[in-house]
Design a protein around this motif. Sequence first.
Motif: not given
Length: 169
Positions: A49-56, A58-60, A62-70, A132-137
């Motif tokens: 979802f990197a292209d969709e994550l701009v705001s809180l 958005d995070y909620v 996308c995170s909810s979708k991921l939590a549902g399958i995880m 450092q720039g090594d974290h995805p966000f």
Amino acid sequence: MASLLPEMSPVLHILCGKIAAGKSTLAADLARSPQTVLIAEDDWLNVLFADELVSLPDYVRCSSKLAGIMAPHVAALLNAGVSVVLDFPANTVEQRAWSRGIIEKTTAAHQLHFLDVPDEACLARLRERNCQGDHPFAVTEAQFRQFSSHFQAPLLGEGFNVVRHEACG
């Protein structure tokens, strides 16, 4: 850190702490244990979802979708005898209830690792991480404060086995 958990019982490690409190570092350390896998929300969100994550919101979403399958996936791993370090934030009562739902579908033990780190220390780590720039966000100070305003420390009544980690020096 000595564990009070049975040696052969799979364990669900849950992480609670503000952004840049050290959750991912602790998660990597915990995942070095035998028969243990690390599942990191940031990695999955970045790929899916990197292209969709701009705001809180958005995070909620996308995170909810991921939590549902995880949730069923993590429960299946635990039921197969594999310990799981769940590097997903358990920073609100609602997020911890999701983790509780996973535990209830297994016979696994659990530990809720609460990283109790002051905001100033988190912000210093965040600035360093962003440079450092090594974290995805990359997270701004304003975003840190926005997310932190929703943070809720674990409460005794939630019924978790809490392991508290405080900031060092």
